[in-house]
Motif scaffolding. Structure first.
Motif, PDB file in Angstrom:
ATOM      1  N   GLU A 135      -0.981 -12.779  -3.551  1.00 20.79           N
ATOM      2  CA  GLU A 135      -1.925 -12.218  -2.458  1.00 20.79           C
ATOM      3  C   GLU A 135      -1.151 -11.339  -1.889  1.00 20.79           C
ATOM      4  O   GLU A 135       0.283 -10.738  -1.714  1.00 20.79           O
ATOM      5  N   SER A 136      -2.331 -11.062  -0.332  1.00 23.96           N
ATOM      6  CA  SER A 136      -1.476 -10.263  -0.060  1.00 23.96           C
ATOM      7  C   SER A 136       0.162 -10.485   1.180  1.00 23.96           C
ATOM      8  O   SER A 136       1.170  -9.912   0.888  1.00 23.96           O
ATOM      9  N   ILE A 137       0.072 -12.118   1.592  1.00 19.69           N
ATOM     10  CA  ILE A 137       1.167 -11.863   2.119  1.00 19.69           C
ATOM     11  C   ILE A 137       2.456 -11.996   1.447  1.00 19.69           C
ATOM     12  O   ILE A 137       4.023 -12.585   1.778  1.00 19.69           O
ATOM     13  N   THR A 175       9.555  -3.954   1.673  1.00 21.48           N
ATOM     14  CA  THR A 175       8.741  -2.320   0.735  1.00 21.48           C
ATOM     15  C   THR A 175       7.631  -2.509   0.246  1.00 21.48           C
ATOM     16  O   THR A 175       7.069  -1.635   0.126  1.00 21.48           O
ATOM     17  N   VAL A 176       7.429  -3.302  -0.704  1.00 21.56           N
ATOM     18  CA  VAL A 176       6.608  -3.679  -1.876  1.00 21.56           C
ATOM     19  C   VAL A 176       5.116  -3.764  -0.033  1.00 21.56           C
ATOM     20  O   VAL A 176       3.960  -2.897  -1.222  1.00 21.56           O
ATOM     21  N   LYS A 177       5.307  -4.451   0.624  1.00 21.15           N
ATOM     22  CA  LYS A 177       4.021  -4.642   1.407  1.00 21.15           C
ATOM     23  C   LYS A 177       3.457  -3.403   1.711  1.00 21.15           C
ATOM     24  O   LYS A 177       2.158  -2.541   1.907  1.00 21.15           O
ATOM     25  N   ALA A 181       0.158  -0.586   1.448  1.00 20.12           N
ATOM     26  CA  ALA A 181      -0.831  -0.574   2.605  1.00 20.12           C
ATOM     27  C   ALA A 181      -1.086   1.452   2.744  1.00 20.12           C
ATOM     28  O   ALA A 181      -1.991   1.943   2.471  1.00 20.12           O
ATOM     29  N   LEU A 182       0.122   1.267   2.352  1.00 19.01           N
ATOM     30  CA  LEU A 182       0.078   3.467   2.328  1.00 19.01           C
ATOM     31  C   LEU A 182      -0.853   3.077   0.390  1.00 19.01           C
ATOM     32  O   LEU A 182      -2.125   4.666   0.896  1.00 19.01           O
ATOM     33  N   LEU A 183      -1.111   3.071  -0.083  1.00 14.89           N
ATOM     34  CA  LEU A 183      -2.442   2.973  -1.597  1.00 14.89           C
ATOM     35  C   LEU A 183      -2.997   2.835  -1.700  1.00 14.89           C
ATOM     36  O   LEU A 183      -3.726   2.914  -2.149  1.00 14.89           O
ATOM     37  N   GLU A 184      -3.823   1.754  -0.269  1.00 15.36           N
ATOM     38  CA  GLU A 184      -5.222   1.638   0.261  1.00 15.36           C
ATOM     39  C   GLU A 184      -5.767   2.495   0.087  1.00 15.36           C
ATOM     40  O   GLU A 184      -6.812   2.483   0.269  1.00 15.36           O
ATOM     41  N   ILE A 210      -5.534  -0.923  -7.191  1.00 18.99           N
ATOM     42  CA  ILE A 210      -6.006  -2.651  -7.051  1.00 18.99           C
ATOM     43  C   ILE A 210      -5.644  -3.298  -6.852  1.00 18.99           C
ATOM     44  O   ILE A 210      -5.943  -4.457  -7.307  1.00 18.99           O
ATOM     45  N   GLY A 211      -4.028  -3.017  -6.487  1.00 16.67           N
ATOM     46  CA  GLY A 211      -2.993  -4.424  -5.554  1.00 16.67           C
ATOM     47  C   GLY A 211      -2.266  -4.108  -5.947  1.00 16.67           C
ATOM     48  O   GLY A 211      -2.155  -3.638  -6.970  1.00 16.67           O
TER      49      GLY A 211
END
Lengths: 340, 340
Positions: free
Chosen positions: B186-188, B193-195, B199-202, B209-210
């Motif tokens: 889940e995105s939360i 750092t990983v969050k 966001a950069l990778l999106e 793929i998340g």
């Protein structure tokens, strides 16, 4: 004192089908324990007789009409589900009607609820999640497994002390070997946080053996492996994924051709023993350490035996009075700090 | 262009006994490649004939009198061992006499040497270590495996791009699925750092793929798993430790009693196939990505076949021109940034 354990009957992927069956199985082995079955009372009462569970001295039903969903946000669950089976089970520990709560529900919600309801022990900033994993020579306790994704050196130090006290009590081990998980055993290796934590532990009140690496979890030469919750969670889930893949490969290879199938029949008892030694169910039941009370998290997908194992962890921590022991050790440390 | 690979003959736990035998094995399969055998020339020449290696078009001996020890500090090795077999092998890549260097020596010293001698690609702050691990459906590339114990979101973003380009080239996969290792899908979930990296990778130029979790490494539904070097190293070593423990348990259980031993004889081909599928040697050869040249790190304890696998990784990266491809992709990104 008779042990009383509150069970979140509705929690987990399977709910009452597993939790009630496990309660019955557990009581047959531990007939002196009292189990509080927390959940919708109509539902619990309608299903308990199928498992041979009868209300009385050792079985009590505690009503809780709501359920925390597995994917629910911990904050939302804490705010809006005050009558959930999870919350009421933890409430039972706070008000003294039970000495431990066991849930297979949503980990984040259980941790948030446990922290809010029971509070942390004096001096503890962050509770940690700790479980045993099989090793070549027995088992190894690992913490934190995911409660704290960012930790400083003080947090790791506290985890190390709590893990040591747990294993001292749980395994009757007077001086558990405690290692700090790192990317190499040499003191120059690692990030600033583990280096600072290591310096603290060198002067700590436990049997600190220095840095250990990922493979040491399974070697059996360390009793407690300490890391932050991000690293611990990755180590745990990577292990689960690898074990599942190996099991699948074994099944595939033994299914390939007649001779392999024949070998499989003969090898069946061997493979069963192997499975038993590796069975995550045997090690089911993660301890939330650092709280003013005992809360045990079962794997969400636990089967009956695995959930019964989690009840066993709860009973052992009650008998060994784990939270009080942690409190005492931390109290000594706080006193030393103040007088220093 | 004919492929030329420089081999650090002296590196690793076994040195020339393994590296020279692997060179001979590799040349039998890839007779058009030229191997530069880098080490003490007297010693190399005295041992190579035993492996059927004869100096000529495909075998050249490059003299390097010094050896970097496995436990030596990378900084000290870099400063004082300018004539080591490791250093000279990497020098061969810089001066163009080889297109890749392969070493089973000290990882830290090899990375420090590679960065110093070859330099990083424009825009790359940190090279990363990447290797393939077996999965249920093939294999999964994971990076970083230990070069960078502390990473920010930009570093993770660069690792993701480099890993994607490697797998595009290496596996002829036009759009590798790239996942960011986290403690939940889940995105939360996760740390800051990983969050931020997510966001950069999106908005990145790859098939992101998340978030993925530790067990996804082995499931086969992601091609590239990205993490910092601390987490990656723990995941890798934890896996090695668990696989070794399971192997030991299998041996123990098959050795318990006459029937089990009989089953073991019948199961032998099955277990051999299993071992082959899991064999870390098959996946030996970690790529240092982000450098102006190809450097492949073999496991220190690699046997002959495993070291030959590492030579195979080097050859494939030469044929696929991996560093140039990474440079091009990063160049596009830098241009986009500047024009934005």
């Amino acid at each position: 004192m008779k042990a009383k354990i509150a069970i979140d009957v509705m929690g987990g992927d399977h709910g009452p089908v597993v939790t009630l069956a496990a309660a019955a199985q557990f009581l047959r082995v531990h007939p002196s324990v009292t189990l509080l079955l927390v959940g919708d009372e109509t539902l619990v009462r309608s299903q308990m007789s199928a498992h041979g569970l009868v209300e009385g001295e050792h079985i009590q039903v505690v009503h809780a009409p709501e359920v925390v969903e597995m994917a629910e946000s911990p904050a939302v669950a804490l705010r809006t589900k005050k009558k959930s089976s999870m919350r009421v089970a933890v409430d039972c520990v706070r008000d003294g009607s039970a000495q431990a709560a066991v849930s297979a529900g949503n980990t984040g919600a259980l941790m948030a609820t446990a922290k809010f309801v029971l509070k942390t022990l004096p001096g503890i900033e962050r509770p940690a999640i700790c479980t045993a994993l099989p090793s070549r020579k027995g088992h190894t306790h690992v913490l934190d497994l995911g409660a704290n994704v960012e930790c400083n050196a003080d947090h790791l130090f506290q985890f190390a002390v709590m893990g040591s006290v747990l294993v001292e009590a749980y395994d009757d081990n007077p001086a558990p070997r405690v290692g700090l998980l790192n990317v190499g055993a040499e003191s120059i290796k690692g990030n600033d946080t583990v280096k600072a934590a290591s310096a603290l532990l060198e002067n700590g009140p436990i049997n600190y053996i220095g840095f250990v690496e990922g493979d040491d979890i399974y070697k059996g030469d360390v009793d407690v492996v300490v890391c932050d919750g991000f690293v611990g969670n990755v180590a745990l889930k990577t292990s689960e994924g690898l074990a599942k893949m190996i099991t699948q490969f074994l099944r595939e290879e033994f299914g390939r051709g007649l001779l392999s199938k024949l070998a499989a029949v003969l090898a069946l008892p061997v493979l069963k023993r192997l499975k038993n030694r590796l069975d995550p169910g045997r090690y089911n039941g993660a301890s939330f350490l650092g709280l003013q009370g005992i809360v045990i998290k079962s794997h969400g997908g636990a089967d009956v035996s695995a959930f019964a194992s989690a009840l066993g962890v709860a009973l052992r921590e009650i008998e060994k009075d784990v939270p009080r022991r942690i409190d005492q050790r931390l109290g000594q440390l706080l006193n030393e700090k103040e007088t220093a």
